[in-house]
Design an enzyme around this catalytic site. Structure first.
Site, PDB file in Angstrom:
ATOM      1  N   LYS A 190      -5.729   0.936   1.602  1.00  0.00           N
ATOM      2  CA  LYS A 190      -5.408   1.220   0.227  1.00  0.00           C
ATOM      3  C   LYS A 190      -4.693  -0.162  -0.066  1.00  0.00           C
ATOM      4  CE  LYS A 190      -1.276   3.703   1.474  1.00  0.00           C
ATOM      5  NZ  LYS A 190      -1.084   5.235   1.790  1.00  0.00           N
TER       6      LYS A 190
ATOM      7  N   TYR B   7      19.602 -20.530 -10.727  1.00  0.00           N
ATOM      8  CA  TYR B   7      19.931 -20.198 -11.758  1.00  0.00           C
ATOM      9  C   TYR B   7      21.452 -19.463 -11.731  1.00  0.00           C
ATOM     10  CZ  TYR B   7      15.296 -20.668 -13.782  1.00  0.00           C
ATOM     11  OH  TYR B   7      14.337 -20.968 -14.230  1.00  0.00           O
TER      12      TYR B   7
HETATM   13  C1  LIG Z   1      -0.800   5.268   3.137  1.00  0.00           C
HETATM   14  C2  LIG Z   1      -0.971   6.765   3.888  1.00  0.00           C
HETATM   15  C3  LIG Z   1      -1.306   6.582   5.225  1.00  0.00           C
HETATM   16  C4  LIG Z   1      -1.155   5.350   6.150  1.00  0.00           C
HETATM   17  O1  LIG Z   1       0.387   5.262   6.255  1.00  0.00           O
HETATM   18  P1  LIG Z   1       1.048   4.247   7.071  1.00  0.00           P
HETATM   19  O2  LIG Z   1       2.328   4.752   7.371  1.00  0.00           O
HETATM   20  O3  LIG Z   1       0.859   3.037   6.423  1.00  0.00           O
HETATM   21  O4  LIG Z   1       0.406   4.183   8.584  1.00  0.00           O
HETATM   22  C5  LIG Z   1      -1.643   7.836   5.800  1.00  0.00           C
HETATM   23  N1  LIG Z   1      -1.979   8.886   4.859  1.00  0.00           N
HETATM   24  C6  LIG Z   1      -1.613   9.126   3.766  1.00  0.00           C
HETATM   25  C7  LIG Z   1      -1.818  10.200   3.003  1.00  0.00           C
HETATM   26  C8  LIG Z   1      -1.240   7.906   2.964  1.00  0.00           C
HETATM   27  O5  LIG Z   1      -0.866   7.777   1.784  1.00  0.00           O
END
Ligand SMILES: *Cc1c(COP(=O)(O)O)cnc(C)c1O
Length: 363
Positions: free
Chosen positions: A39, A253
């Site tokens: 993702k 800044y």
């Molecule tokens: C993002 C996500 C993962 C992966 O988690 P990590 O901590 O990045 O390994 C797994 N399951 C779900 C439902 C997620 O939203």
């Protein structure tokens, strides 16, 4: 070290060989099969590069958050199983079917809509059980309303605090999930994210499919202990100018940092528009982020601005315009940078900007 790009302020190098090695290490560690969570553009690393590299390594199941990400993953992984974590948006079932994507269903209304689209409930979908997050997923008490013919292709839940092995939520969630499993016998289970893979209780539970994300990209799934993963991302920015700043003059800044003695300052071509958070700014009372210049760790001084950051390089000899500062790499990991910025490594990775020169190696 390569010279900085003449056209881009900073260069992001993504090591696909390290990524694949991380996936292989996690799959060897897992008790069942191992998917990959890609993702948010594969945690900033680029879905179109990461997914094919993992497919070549033998990964056949992917998780994304949005349908649009699923469509991108499908384009580069025609044969993979792809789950969409954020569920079934209204009127999206036909897109799922066309792209052969699987929704992760997590509420009664989603299940009803999926059944309306596929009356035999024969199109594969995952079922997300909420065991404590209160974010997505069906609560165990709603399970009684499931259509009798519904056989989820995957029965999953998600940890609240798996990076803390002693957190009581881990056992509480596993106990609830074990109860749910008895009501849907035969459904393959999926529990762990990156840190969950390292919990003994999960290993004993014996899930069918692990879902690591963060660790694939080099994040430490075992905070406080040695990181078993290899670094995947390296970020280098070009030095645009080097200047002497007299004692008593401010840098950046709003003059948040004042040179206590004469200092040599390097200005680098990277800023918050590139995803380097403004929380890395430093005042005289509060340190901020750091970067390597010629092998020496140098502190940021003053505010992080949109396109520029200023480093105190007084202690480093022979620094010139055209040299390179290392922001991520050589021991500055996504986790240590996250600590400097007051956030977690997930935000560092997913915030990586889009105007870098991107280089993929090891593919
Ligand atoms: C993002 C996500 C993962 C992966 O988690 P990590 O901590 O990045 O390994 C797994 N399951 C779900 C439902 C997620 O939203």
């Amino acid at each position: 070290m390569l010279p900085p790009s003449p056209t881009h302020g900073a260069r992001l190098t993504i090591d696909l060989e390290a990524l694949v090695a991380n996936w292989r290490a996690l799959s060897q560690h897992a008790v069942g099969a191992t998917a990959a969570v890609v993702k948010a553009d594969a945690y900033g690393c680029g879905i179109e590069h990461v997914v094919p590299a993992l497919v070549r390594a033998g990964c056949d199941t992917f998780f994304v958050a949005h349908l649009s990400e699923g469509i991108r993953a499908r384009a580069v992984a025609p044969a993979a199983t792809i789950y969409v974590l954020n569920g079934l948006p209204p009127n999206s079932a036909s897109t799922y079917a066309r792209e052969r994507l699987r929704p992760v269903l997590g509420s009664p209304i989603e299940i009803v809509e999926w059944r309306d689209a596929f009356p035999g409930l024969d199109a594969p979908a995952a079922l997300h059980i909420d065991t404590g997050m209160n974010r997505l997923g069906l609560r165990p008490e709603d399970l009684g309303d499931l259509p009798a013919v519904f056989r989820p292709a995957l029965l999953m839940t998600h940890f609240v605090a798996s990076e803390i092995p002693t957190d009581a939520a881990n056992d509480r969630q596993l106990t609830l999930f074990a109860q749910v499993r008895t009501t849907l016998p035969g459904a393959p289970t999926s529990i762990s994210n990156s840190s969950g893979l390292f919990l003994d209780q999960v290993r004993n539970f014996g899930e069918a499919l692990a879902r690591p994300g963060y660790a694939l990209y080099g994040g430490n799934p075992t905070p406080g202990r040695t990181n078993p993963m290899r670094d995947v991302v390296r970020l280098e920015a070009g030095i645009v100018q080097v200047r002497e700043v007299p004692a008593g003059e401010s840098v950046g800044y709003n003059s948040t940092w004042i040179a206590p003695t004469e200092r040599r300052i390097a200005t680098i071509s990277l800023g918050y528009a590139d995803g380097y958070l403004r929380t890395g700014s430093a005042s005289n009372n509060r340190p901020g982020g750091r970067a390597y210049v010629n092998g020496a760790l140098c502190p940021i001084v003053g505010r992080v601005s949109m396109d520029l950051i200023t480093l105190d390089i007084t202690a480093v000899p022979h620094v010139e315009r055209g040299d390179v500062a290392v922001i991520l790499g050589d021991g500055l990991t996504v986790d240590t940078v996250a600590e400097d910025l007051g956030t977690n490594g997930y935000e560092v990775l997913t915030g990586l900007g889009h105007r870098y020169e991107r280089r993929y190696i090891g593919g």
